[in-house]
Design an enzyme around this catalytic site. Structure first.
Site, short mmCIF file in Angstrom:
data_model
loop_
_atom_site.label_atom_id
_atom_site.label_comp_id
_atom_site.label_asym_id
_atom_site.label_seq_id
_atom_site.Cartn_x
_atom_site.Cartn_y
_atom_site.Cartn_z
N ARG A 58 0.68 -1.16 0.11
CA ARG A 58 0.08 -0.04 -0.22
C ARG A 58 1.04 1.38 -0.03
O ARG A 58 0.36 2.25 -0.69
CB ARG A 58 -1.13 0.00 1.25
CG ARG A 58 -1.88 1.24 1.28
CD ARG A 58 -3.02 1.17 2.20
NE ARG A 58 -2.52 0.58 3.53
CZ ARG A 58 -2.04 1.13 4.48
NH1 ARG A 58 -1.80 2.28 4.36
NH2 ARG A 58 -1.68 0.62 5.67
N TYR A 111 -16.39 14.94 -15.33
CA TYR A 111 -16.64 13.81 -15.24
C TYR A 111 -17.46 13.74 -14.17
O TYR A 111 -17.38 13.97 -12.98
CB TYR A 111 -15.33 12.67 -15.11
CG TYR A 111 -15.70 11.44 -14.64
CD1 TYR A 111 -15.94 10.48 -15.89
CD2 TYR A 111 -15.71 10.66 -13.51
CE1 TYR A 111 -16.13 9.25 -15.83
CE2 TYR A 111 -15.86 9.35 -13.47
CZ TYR A 111 -16.08 8.61 -14.56
OH TYR A 111 -16.47 7.15 -14.42
N ASP A 183 -7.36 17.23 -15.10
CA ASP A 183 -7.67 15.98 -15.56
C ASP A 183 -7.39 15.92 -16.98
O ASP A 183 -8.07 16.42 -17.89
CB ASP A 183 -9.24 15.53 -15.27
CG ASP A 183 -9.61 14.20 -15.75
OD1 ASP A 183 -8.92 13.59 -16.27
OD2 ASP A 183 -10.61 13.56 -14.89
N LYS A 208 -8.31 4.45 -19.25
CA LYS A 208 -8.87 4.94 -20.63
C LYS A 208 -7.71 4.67 -21.65
O LYS A 208 -7.03 3.72 -21.72
CB LYS A 208 -9.42 6.21 -20.63
CG LYS A 208 -10.23 6.58 -19.52
CD LYS A 208 -11.43 5.74 -19.57
CE LYS A 208 -12.40 5.72 -18.34
NZ LYS A 208 -13.04 7.06 -17.59
C1 LIG Z 1 -13.23 7.46 -16.50
C2 LIG Z 1 -12.97 9.22 -16.15
C3 LIG Z 1 -12.82 9.19 -14.79
C4 LIG Z 1 -12.90 8.08 -13.53
O1 LIG Z 1 -11.74 7.21 -13.81
P1 LIG Z 1 -12.18 5.66 -13.19
O2 LIG Z 1 -11.06 4.75 -13.61
O3 LIG Z 1 -13.48 5.12 -13.91
O4 LIG Z 1 -12.42 5.96 -11.90
C5 LIG Z 1 -12.24 10.48 -14.45
N1 LIG Z 1 -11.96 11.48 -15.39
C6 LIG Z 1 -12.47 11.32 -16.80
C7 LIG Z 1 -12.16 12.26 -17.72
C8 LIG Z 1 -12.85 9.97 -17.04
O5 LIG Z 1 -13.02 9.65 -18.25
#
Ligand SMILES: *Cc1c(COP(=O)(O)O)cnc(C)c1O
Length: 393
Positions: A58, A111, A183, A208
């Site tokens: 962790r 998001y 982000d 992603k």
């Molecule tokens: C999918 C996504 C998230 C969240 O990510 P997870 O891996 O599903 O927790 C945050 N920001 C954006 C732009 C996303 O596409």
């Protein structure tokens, strides 16, 4: 090899590499929860920081560390902090940067859960949040309060494809003592480098594009400086938002082909966008690579490519969109994005279902909006699939 001056593709393959006793060519999965100390003194030194040996997964693990080093190198940051999911990265950053009584300003079309957790949970700790159209810099300035601490930007925003000027935001953040968090999930460091443009923290859902193969969920945070890195890492470790070694291994494997994949994703996206824009049943389309995108020039300035996310609406509205989603065969009807496969989804009833109708309208997430993540299949097949489904409407 010193990768400091190496090109991006070289860093993709080699940044974070480790040398182990067997001469492994790739980073192995160190699937262990804990690490053996050589003796009592070594254990004490690991805890005090006198030794940088591993203690417990962790807190840190060689496979996870390799990924953290890799992404930090790609983003030109000080260090990376891998998390179990993208939301784990987002909540860790919120937790590290916000105290009770503080205020955060965020992109309205952020998001869904990144907004929901502030509205539904952080309010319990008296954290205030304003969601504004960050593409309009005056709206950001108007939202600043004496207790504002964080400016949180998602660009391009999900799913409106609204673009926020990062250099201008960095200037505003600096003037008002705000931490600028970006982000960067939609662009990845291949197409956009927020830290180079003045951001303090960049984060990703590596689920992603970075992993790109739709087989894990994960997140990562990269900071520009050491002080924020320490603060955020502390929160990640204490809240237990860590990534798992096996997850990290798969992401390390996926990221190697990031530029190859994104190049193809993008090449296909341009063709798909051209097809959709000229189709009579398509009412509107938002893709930063099209001259019709209201922020086409800004996109060209701050992004090194338009990416492969397309939002569009059909003249027949939501019912027509539903019909389209039910009739595509190649495109997978699923949430998520940025993989090798083409995905299609309906944000109003899916990813952004948790956002109130009023907030969705304010953020421009209309009921007819269909989100399309263009994969790396043959472009003719992706377009052929859309065409036959549109013909059925
Ligand atoms: C999918 C996504 C998230 C969240 O990510 P997870 O891996 O599903 O927790 C945050 N920001 C954006 C732009 C996303 O596409």
């Amino acid at each position: 090899m010193d990768l400091k001056y190496a090109g991006f593709d070289t860093k993709l393959i080699h940044a974070g590499e480790i040398e182990d006793q067997f001469g492994s060519a790739t980073v192995p999965i160190y699937q262990t929860s804990t690490f053996r100390f050589k003796n009592a003194q070594h254990g004490a030194d690991c805890f005090s920081g006198a030794s940088d040996g591993y203690i417990y997964t962790r807190i840190g693990n060689p496979t996870i560390h390799a990924l953290e080093q890799n992404i930090a190198a790609l983003e030109n940051g000080f260090g990376g902090i891998a998390t179990g999911s993208g939301m784990g990265a987002i909540t860790t950053v919120y937790m590290a940067l916000l105290n009770g009584g503080d205020h955060i300003i965020s992109t309205d079309a952020v998001y869904g859960p990144a907004r929901g957790v502030l509205e539904q949970d952080f309010t319990r700790f008296h954290v205030e949040a304003s969601f504004v159209n960050t593409a309009d810099l005056d709206e950001i300035k108007k939202a600043i309060r004496p207790n504002s601490k964080v400016l949180y930007i998602e660009t391009p925003a999900n799913p409106t494809m609204q673009i926020t000027d990062l250099v201008a935001c960095a200037k505003i953040a600096k003037e008002h003592g705000l931490v600028l968090v970006v982000d960067n999930t939609f662009c990845t460091p291949y197409l956009q480098k927020p830290l180079d443009l003045g951001a303090d923290v960049v984060l990703h859902s590596v689920t992603k594009f970075i992993n790109g193969h739709a087989d894990i969920v994960g997140g990562i945070i990269v900071t520009k400086e050491a002080a924020l890195y320490k603060k955020i890492r502390h929160c990640m470790v204490y809240m237990g938002c860590n990534m798992d070694p096996h997850q990290a291994y798969l992401v390390l494997r996926g990221v190697k082909t990031l530029s190859l994949r994104v190049d193809r994703n993008q090449e296909n996206a341009v063709k798909v966008a051209d097809f959709l824009e000229s189709h009579p049943k398509v009412a509107w389309i938002k893709y930063p690579g099209l001259k019709s995108h209201p922020q086409y020039e800004l996109a060209k300035r701050q992004m090194m490519g338009a990416g492969s996310m397309i939002s569009f609406g059909l003249t027949g509205g939501f019912e027509a969109g539903k019909k389209l989603m039910d009739n595509v065969h190649l495109a997978v009807l699923a949430v998520s994005l940025g993989g090798v496969e083409t995905l299609i989804q309906h944000p109003a009833s899916m990813t952004h279902a948790g956002v109130s109708k009023e907030n969705k309208e304010q953020a421009g997430i209309t009921d007819d909006l269909v989100r399309f993540s263009v994969g790396i299949e043959n472009a003719e097949d992706i377009i052929g699939d859309l065409k036959q489904a549109l013909d059925k409407i």
